[in-house]
Design a protein around this motif. Structure first.
Motif, PDB file in Angstrom:
ATOM      1  N   LEU A 150       0.815  -1.216   0.000  1.00  0.00           N
ATOM      2  CA  LEU A 150       0.000   0.000   0.000  1.00  0.00           C
ATOM      3  C   LEU A 150       0.847   1.264   0.000  1.00  0.00           C
ATOM      4  CD1 LEU A 150      -2.803  -1.014   2.532  1.00  0.00           C
ATOM      5  CD2 LEU A 150      -2.997  -0.838   0.044  1.00  0.00           C
ATOM      6  N   GLY A 151       2.169   1.097   0.062  1.00  0.00           N
ATOM      7  CA  GLY A 151       3.064   2.248  -0.019  1.00  0.00           C
ATOM      8  C   GLY A 151       3.580   2.736   1.319  1.00  0.00           C
ATOM      9  N   PHE A 152       3.266   2.030   2.399  1.00  0.00           N
ATOM     10  CA  PHE A 152       3.821   2.400   3.699  1.00  0.00           C
ATOM     11  C   PHE A 152       5.304   2.052   3.747  1.00  0.00           C
ATOM     12  CE2 PHE A 152      -0.666   1.991   5.052  1.00  0.00           C
ATOM     13  CZ  PHE A 152      -0.796   3.137   5.827  1.00  0.00           C
ATOM     14  N   GLU A 153       6.056   2.832   4.491  1.00  0.00           N
ATOM     15  CA  GLU A 153       7.448   2.487   4.789  1.00  0.00           C
ATOM     16  C   GLU A 153       7.481   1.779   6.132  1.00  0.00           C
ATOM     17  OE1 GLU A 153       9.872   5.957   4.728  1.00  0.00           O
ATOM     18  OE2 GLU A 153       9.338   6.509   2.676  1.00  0.00           O
ATOM     19  N   THR A 154       8.040   0.562   6.147  1.00  0.00           N
ATOM     20  CA  THR A 154       8.074  -0.197   7.391  1.00  0.00           C
ATOM     21  C   THR A 154       9.492  -0.216   7.944  1.00  0.00           C
ATOM     22  OG1 THR A 154       8.508  -2.330   6.308  1.00  0.00           O
ATOM     23  CG2 THR A 154       6.208  -1.665   6.566  1.00  0.00           C
ATOM     24  N   GLY A 155       9.591  -0.216   9.260  1.00  0.00           N
ATOM     25  CA  GLY A 155      10.886  -0.268   9.914  1.00  0.00           C
ATOM     26  C   GLY A 155      10.920  -1.400  10.920  1.00  0.00           C
ATOM     27  N   ASP A 156      12.102  -1.729  11.381  1.00  0.00           N
ATOM     28  CA  ASP A 156      12.249  -2.796  12.370  1.00  0.00           C
ATOM     29  C   ASP A 156      11.763  -2.324  13.741  1.00  0.00           C
ATOM     30  OD1 ASP A 156      13.342  -4.510  10.504  1.00  0.00           O
ATOM     31  OD2 ASP A 156      15.359  -3.711  10.824  1.00  0.00           O
ATOM     32  N   VAL A 211      -2.945   7.726  -6.364  1.00  0.00           N
ATOM     33  CA  VAL A 211      -3.950   8.452  -5.590  1.00  0.00           C
ATOM     34  C   VAL A 211      -4.738   7.490  -4.706  1.00  0.00           C
ATOM     35  CG1 VAL A 211      -6.035   9.867  -5.736  1.00  0.00           C
ATOM     36  CG2 VAL A 211      -4.134  10.267  -7.319  1.00  0.00           C
ATOM     37  N   ILE A 212      -5.088   6.335  -5.280  1.00  0.00           N
ATOM     38  CA  ILE A 212      -5.851   5.332  -4.524  1.00  0.00           C
ATOM     39  C   ILE A 212      -5.045   4.832  -3.328  1.00  0.00           C
ATOM     40  CG2 ILE A 212      -6.756   2.968  -4.642  1.00  0.00           C
ATOM     41  CD1 ILE A 212      -7.604   3.637  -7.555  1.00  0.00           C
ATOM     42  N   ARG A 213      -3.768   4.513  -3.551  1.00  0.00           N
ATOM     43  CA  ARG A 213      -2.948   4.020  -2.446  1.00  0.00           C
ATOM     44  C   ARG A 213      -2.768   5.108  -1.378  1.00  0.00           C
ATOM     45  NH1 ARG A 213       2.367   0.940  -3.337  1.00  0.00           N
ATOM     46  NH2 ARG A 213       3.034   2.892  -4.297  1.00  0.00           N
ATOM     47  N   THR A 214      -2.590   6.358  -1.823  1.00  0.00           N
ATOM     48  CA  THR A 214      -2.457   7.454  -0.854  1.00  0.00           C
ATOM     49  C   THR A 214      -3.702   7.573   0.004  1.00  0.00           C
ATOM     50  OG1 THR A 214      -0.967   8.687  -2.322  1.00  0.00           O
ATOM     51  CG2 THR A 214      -2.099   9.944  -0.609  1.00  0.00           C
TER      52      THR A 214
END
Length: 462
Positions: A303-309, A424-427
């Protein structure tokens, strides 16, 4: 069968004669010698780092230690010279480490001043190949450029570990048999033909195959036969091959095709990884534990999120992973599952007691992702969270995210991947999740979709 001896060779050569080079017997009793410079250097404390041969290392020797070492090197070169003069084949692993000897001595008698000089730990190889230069490279595959030899017939397409290629070998006739695969065109397997009536030296990478020693012996037995029978082309042919190569009308087109193959191979690997990540999202509907957490993480990234540990000072037992923006934590995601029924009431208490959050600059969004009632198919599942959790979530501004809803969001976003509105949809989906207070449900009217996991039965957890 040709006789072979291994000198400071590490892997799989116990069934053959295997000696330290300083304790080796008369080499003229053998047809081929295999030598690994890195193991020799490590074994004789000329080097400590055995993993990165490009790292420079210096050992300091006084005059007496140097004299003993030089005597040993003199014996080594004498043995190799006699062996090569007897038309032997010397196979050297391209593992010549960046090791040096620092020599310290008095500048003059009766003074306290010292002079220091530096000598390569493998200067004695210059006796055979001249003042050589090797470059430090990393390569795991190579392309043969000479197809008329036993190494190509037996080891083509074998995986390799290469850390070095030759740059300059001034003595003898040098023939490159194989180069690094892909665009980097540098030699990884080279043959050095010495003067008439002399032997041959081969520089080879490590072949990552079972029974490498046995297979190398088999290859060089064939090469020994080909050399004696005249089937293996002599070293002086290299000059004429270079001339013919310059006139080869197909060389440029082949190189272009190879570059395209490499480009498409990299593109394919990227697409395969993305495709696998997409397919892993079905795990949102049935997996549990760490496997579910991995599927949830892939879904957020889709979905475009940035994931971290996990953050070390947060309570690891209650945090699955974090969402980040410009290296700052924006949300903490906790993942849970149940085989039957909803997330129980007491689970919410642990969710509200994650230690260490007060150390963050601003309170992060809390998201609880739950794959509940997972033994049932999505259309027949009960509600995902106990009533008390749903009632308490707005007070804490928590987002309660069933995996069925997360699955629908990801599935819909990929369905629209070729649309101009994809980004746009993912945002908007990210904003909906981050802005959700209480239980998340994808807005079917807003996105004009019909959810694939819509329940068809009026099943509740009450």
């Amino acid at each position: 069968m040709a006789k072979a001896i291994f000198l400071n060779w590490r892997e799989g050569s116990d069934q053959y004669d295997n000696f330290d080079i300083l304790k080796a017997p008369d080499l003229n009793n053998y047809n081929m010698v295999f030598f690994d410079p890195l193991n020799f250097a490590v074994n004789h404390k000329l080097r400590e780092n055995s993993r990165d041969i490009s790292t420079s290392e210096y050992i300091k020797l006084d005059k007496d230690d140097l004299m003993r070492l030089m005597a040993n090197f003199k014996r080594i070169t004498a043995k190799f010279r006699a062996f090569l003069d007897n038309e032997g084949i010397l196979v050297i692993r391209s593992n010549i480490p960046n090791s040096y000897i620092q020599i310290r001595s008095f500048a003059a008698k009766g003074t306290q001043k010292f002079t220091e000089s530096v000598l390569s730990a493998f200067f004695w190889l210059e006796e055979f190949i001249g003042k050589y230069s090797f470059l430090y490279r990393l390569c795991t595959a190579m392309d043969f450029v000479d197809y008329d030899n036993a190494l190509y017939r037996n080891l083509n397409d074998s995986p390799i570990s290469a850390y070095q290629s030759h740059d300059i070998i001034p003595e003898g006739q040098v023939s490159v048999l194989a180069r690094c695969g892909g665009q980097g065109s540098f030699p990884l397997l080279s043959r050095v033909s010495l003067k008439p009536n002399r032997g041959e030296i081969f520089f080879i990478p490590e072949f990552r195959i079972a029974n490498e020693s046995t297979q190398l012996i088999s290859c060089f037995e064939e090469i020994t036969y080909d050399l004696k029978s005249g089937l293996f082309k002599p070293g002086w042919v290299t000059k004429y091959e270079r001339e013919m190569s310059l006139n080869n009308p197909f060389k440029e087109e082949i190189e272009t095709i190879n570059q395209k193959i490499e480009l498409y191979t990299k593109r394919k690997l990227t697409l395969v990884k993305r495709a696998n990540n997409i397919m892993s999202c079905t795990g949102l509907l049935y997996k549990a534990g760490e496997e579910l957490m991995s599927a949830v993480r892939n879904a957020f990234e889709a979905l475009g999120f940035e994931t971290g540990d996990k953050v070390k000072w947060l309570d690891d037992s209650k945090v699955s992973f974090c969402l980040t923006l410009k290296d700052k934590i924006t949300a903490i995601v906790q993942v849970t599952d149940t085989e039957l029924g909803a997330v129980p009431e007491n689970y919410f208490e642990s969710l509200t007691d994650i230690k260490g959050i007060d150390k963050l600059e601003r309170p992060p969004k809390m998201i609880l992702v739950a794959n509940t009632d997972r033994l049932n198919q999505p259309v027949a599942r009960s509600q995902s969270f106990a009533d008390s959790i749903i009632e308490s979530a707005p007070k804490h501004e928590y987002c309660l995210l069933p995996t069925t809803e997360l699955y629908d969001a990801v599935s819909y976003s990929w369905f629209k991947s070729n649309s101009e509105l994809y980004d746009v949809i993912r945002t908007n989906l990210r904003k909906d999740i981050m802005g959700c207070v209480g239980e998340f449900k994808i807005d079917e009217r807003k996105y004009l979709i019909k959810k694939t996991t819509t329940r068809t039965a009026a099943v509740t957890a009450k």
